[in-house]
Enzyme design. Structure first.
Site, short mmCIF file in Angstrom:
data_model
loop_
_atom_site.label_atom_id
_atom_site.label_comp_id
_atom_site.label_asym_id
_atom_site.label_seq_id
_atom_site.Cartn_x
_atom_site.Cartn_y
_atom_site.Cartn_z
N HIS A 156 20.19 56.06 21.32
CA HIS A 156 20.09 56.39 19.89
C HIS A 156 18.76 55.92 19.29
O HIS A 156 18.43 56.27 18.17
CB HIS A 156 21.30 55.86 19.09
N LYS B 38 23.86 50.99 26.71
CA LYS B 38 24.59 50.80 25.45
C LYS B 38 23.60 50.71 24.30
O LYS B 38 22.71 49.85 24.30
CB LYS B 38 25.44 49.54 25.52
N ASP C 39 10.13 48.75 33.10
CA ASP C 39 10.06 49.80 32.09
C ASP C 39 10.97 50.95 32.53
O ASP C 39 10.72 51.59 33.54
CB ASP C 39 8.60 50.27 31.99
N MET C 40 12.04 51.18 31.76
CA MET C 40 13.02 52.21 32.17
C MET C 40 12.40 53.61 32.20
O MET C 40 12.96 54.53 32.80
CB MET C 40 14.21 52.20 31.22
N ASP D 125 15.15 45.04 31.36
CA ASP D 125 14.59 45.14 30.00
C ASP D 125 13.10 44.81 30.08
O ASP D 125 12.58 44.50 31.16
CB ASP D 125 15.33 44.21 29.01
#
Ligand SMILES: C[S@@+](CC[C@H](N)C(=O)[O-])C[C@H]1O[C@@H](n2cnc3c(N)ncnc32)[C@H](O)[C@@H]1O
Ligand SMILES: O=c1cc(-c2ccc(O)cc2)oc2c(O)c(O)ccc12
Length: 362
Positions: free
Chosen positions: A269, A265, A251-252, A231
């Site tokens: 969205h 999860k 940083d994804m 995260d």
């Protein structure tokens, strides 16, 4: 005919009033939780007389006469039940709904083991916080404006939720506790019904995993899986080491640690389609071995089983519009994103309501 239109008119008028005053429903629910009403009833064996409730609730004498009116509304909405003998001193009982709001001290200890021991009152409080509610009051202003602000939350507060919460430690705690409670609920369902999704997995990264509730639940259920949480630095810096999962700041969008499985999860969205494709491409690059996969827990807008489920689904999409730049997607929209990100196939299974577990294969 005249009678029928009169009936229709009366019905329409009642529904209009109910909708108009709906904000009071959220606030009354929040008030019941803050006063500790579900726990007070639970501690007295699931049923309590009005005098006993008045003695148990921490309100001054001057406010006690108002409590039966709050309770009457909560009973009318199905949050509690009351004996229907019309007496002046009813006995209040828990309903299946308010049973979800009881903290019997076992929720956190039970981890993801038991759906019935999950207390969802922190989730309610995370959603009725003043930042969320104020953001919703800016919806029409946001629609009317051509300004670049991406969502009403930013119109209201000048920054996105993660920035705002980072500057308000009290609300940050309330929000994180709420998301953790929701996670325990969803994960208890996933792990007890779809544990096979983790077969053959020996390492897993919970991408944008927040404070690690899901990763800890997976690690506790499957000790063979080495779980890490990725995260942003401000989130990771606030999480104490627990010896169960590893916490990685990063940083994804640019790099994800390698593992057999990537777990996301309620992440996608939050993002538009282009960003989802970018995140999933990074996930694909990070999958270590053939047979690895991406496991997604997120909403799949579909054919709900009843009206309440449908309303919850579209309300949730409105929440995403108010708070984030994201959206809830149907199976067709998800499939397009997965294909654009280079995945060959996927399998979707329902979790709770319209939340689904999606396994995605390179
Ligand atoms: C809606 S929360 C979901 C958290 C967690 N997966 C859960 O289910 O509770 C979204 C998370 O994405 C994280 N996040 C946002 N941008 C990120 C980025 N570029 N890289 C990694 N994490 C990010 C936020 O800090 C936040 O923890
Ligand atoms: O305020 C929220 C709430 C959610 C949320 C609520 C319930 C669920 O079962 C999943 C997610 O998600 C949010 C989110 O993704 C975000 O970026 C900001 C706020 C919220």
């Amino acid at each position: 005919m005249a009678t029928s239109s009169n009936e229709e008119l009366l019905q329409a008028h009642a529904e209009l009033w109910s909708l108009t005053f709906s904000y009071l429903k959220s606030m009354a629910l929040e008030c019941a939780i803050k006063l500790g009403t579900p726990n007070a009833i639970h501690r007295r064996g699931g049923a309590v007389s009005l005098p006993d409730l008045l003695a148990a609730i921490p309100v001054p004498e001057s406010k006690k006469p108002y409590l039966p009116r709050l309770m009457r509304f909560l009973v009318a909405s199905g949050i509690f039940a009351a004996d229907a003998d019309g007496s002046a001193a009813p006995t209040y009982r828990l309903t299946p709904l308010s049973r979800l709001l009881v903290d019997d001290g076992t929720a956190a200890a039970a981890g993801a083991a038991d759906l019935r021991s999950v207390d969802l009152s922190p989730f309610v409080l995370s959603q009725t916080n003043r930042y969320h509610v104020t953001a919703a009051t800016h919806l029409s202003e946001w629609f009317e404006s051509d300004a670049a602000a991406e969502m009403p939350f930013r119109t209201a507060h000048g920054a996105d939720p993660w920035m705002v919460f980072a500057h308000d430690p009290k609300i940050n705690m309330v929000f994180n506790a709420g998301m953790a409670a929701d996670t325990r609920f969803a994960m208890s369902f996933v792990l007890s019904n779809y544990g096979d999704a983790f077969d053959g997995v020996t390492s897993l990264v919970d991408v944008a995993g927040g404070t690690g509730t899901a990763a800890r639940a997976i690690a506790n259920a499957f000790p063979r899986i080495k779980c890490s949480v990725l995260d942003l630095p401000n989130v990771i810096d606030s999480v104490p080491a627990d010896g169960v999962v590893e916490y990685v700041a990063g940083d994804m969008m640019s790099s994800i640690p390698k593992a057999d499985a990537m777990f996301l999860k309620y992440v996608l969205h939050d993002w538009n389609d282009e960003d989802c494709v970018r995140i999933l491409r990074e996930c694909r690059k990070a999958i270590l071995k053939p047979g690895g996969k991406v496991i997604i827990v997120d909403m799949v807008v579909g054919s709900p089983s009843n009206n309440a489920a449908y309303e919850a689904q579209v309300l949730f999409d409105l929440l995403m519009m108010v708070i984030t730049a994201g959206k809830e997607r149907d199976e067709r929209e998800w499939t397009k994103i997965f294909m654009d990100a280079g995945f060959s196939h996927h399998k979707t299974r329902p979790v709770l309501g319209s939340v689904a577990l999606i396994e995605l294969y390179p």
